[in-house]
Design a protein around this motif. Structure first.
Motif: not given
Length: 398
Positions: A218-227, A307-312
């Motif tokens: 839904l292209e909102i995973h970064k934005e909803i962190k602020k709620l 899905v949401t980030a690259h991990l090392q």
């Protein structure tokens, strides 16, 4: 009835002020979620997140029943799998509505004609039950239709819902999300709504994990962190779709606080979705990275395209724990062509490997995972990797 562009195929123009006015007449207890603040005039896709026992599913069902009364709307109740909407599992969604003051809600909405709900063949009908429990009368048309995303292909050719303008996707953050489930969900939505502008979608969840695949799609995973609890916002995608997100702050009345103290008074963050206390984001606690001065870094060229980030993933030899793996987020622009990238997506680069990869180094890494020798920068990173592994398993066993 008034229609958009005066064309019935474009859908009924709903007076939401009238709908919410009818809802208030039901006099639902104030401890439950109040849906009358939903921005129905401007937003077609709405997401409600909260702890359990706030009544959001019940209130949304009641809105659907009012829409049925005013406009003939048939609620489309969606779950992930067909088993979830089988009679044995879906008969209880109306329990609160039916049991409240001997069917008071149903009596009010149907002008005392009915007092109960009868479910048959994935449809819910109003009915009248006498004092002995005998069903004396059943409405000719359903007020609700049960649907499942995994059955989407079968609906495409045969399902028709010209009045399916109230769509509830309940518990959308399930334990397991199938590959392409979001696409199938959107396909099912298209099957229901056709070319109508009227439909409104309500997505409900008791689990709140901003790394959920649905938030990514839904292209909102970064934005909803602020709620935070009690907050809401309308987000707009790059292509212009408005999405309303609300994190419901359920009132902690005296009874609920007493129940939490009696049964759930433990220092476990996983209980927050049950108690309504603590952090709004439900992350499982994982071991965090720590080292002794003599620990040795062996390898740091394994990366995971999540899905949401690259991990090392770094392989370490420690003096007290033997070989371990440290996991943290990284900048994908710093990944070299000689590094190994694990991915659940299509292979597009020579240094990419699918899923858990192959070769001795990958086998060592994932053996450490099985032995609980993974350490993480924070709980969010643990959640991201866990979701990656789950997606891989779902793909593998299709």
């Amino acid at each position: 009835m008034k229609y958009y562009e005066n064309k019935e195929e474009h859908g009924i123009i709903i007076d939401w002020k009238e709908v919410f006015k009818e809802f208030r007449k039901l006099k639902v207890p104030k401890d439950f979620y109040n849906p009358c603040t939903l921005p129905m005039e401007n937003v077609a896709l709405n997401i409600l997140l909260s702890e359990r026992s706030d009544g959001k599913t019940t209130q949304c069902l009641l809105i659907g029943m009012i829409l049925n009364k005013l406009y003939g709307t048939v609620t489309q109740y969606i779950r992930q799998t067909q088993d979830m909407v089988a009679p044995k599992n879906c008969n209880n969604i109306f329990t609160t509505i039916v049991s409240y003051n001997n069917g008071q809600y149903i009596k009010h909405i149907t002008n005392d004609k009915y007092n109960n709900i009868y479910i048959l063949w994935h449809k819910a009908y109003y009915c009248y039950i006498d004092e002995e429990g005998k069903r004396l009368e059943t409405a000719p048309d359903p007020c609700l239709q049960f649907l499942s995303i995994d059955n989407n292909f079968n609906y495409k050719s045969s399902y028709n819902a010209p009045l399916g303008d109230w769509i509830i996707f309940d518990e959308f953050q399930g334990k397991f999300i199938r590959p392409n489930e979001f696409i199938d969900f959107m396909d099912l939505i298209k099957t229901i709504i056709r070319s109508r502008k009227t439909p409104r979608i309500i997505m409900l969840s008791n689990t709140i994990d901003y790394n959920s695949l649905y938030f990514v799609e839904l292209e909102i995973h970064k934005e909803i962190k602020k709620l935070h609890k009690g907050q809401s916002a309308i987000f707009k995608t790059d292509k212009g779709t408005n999405i309303y997100v609300e994190i419901i702050a359920t009132r902690q009345n005296a009874i609920k606080s007493e129940i939490n103290k009696m049964f759930f008074g433990f220092n476990n963050t996983k209980l927050s979705a049950i108690t309504g206390e603590g952090s709004v984001w439900a992350f499982e606690c994982v071991p965090h990275i720590w080292h002794n001065d003599d620990d040795e870094l062996i390898c740091k060229n394994i990366f995971v395209d999540c899905v949401t980030a690259h991990l090392q993933i770094e392989l370490w030899r420690t003096i007290d724990r033997g070989y371990i793996a440290d996991v943290h987020e990284c900048n994908p622009n710093k990944i070299k062509d000689s590094d190994i990238i694990l991915t659940n997506n299509d292979i597009t680069k020579r240094n990419q490997l699918y899923g858990v990869g192959r070769g001795s180094l990958c086998r060592i890494i994932w053996q450490l995972y099985k032995e609980n020798k993974f350490y993480y920068a924070d709980n969010s990173v643990g959640s991201i990797l866990k979701n990656y592994i789950q997606i891989y398993k779902n793909n593998k066993y299709l």
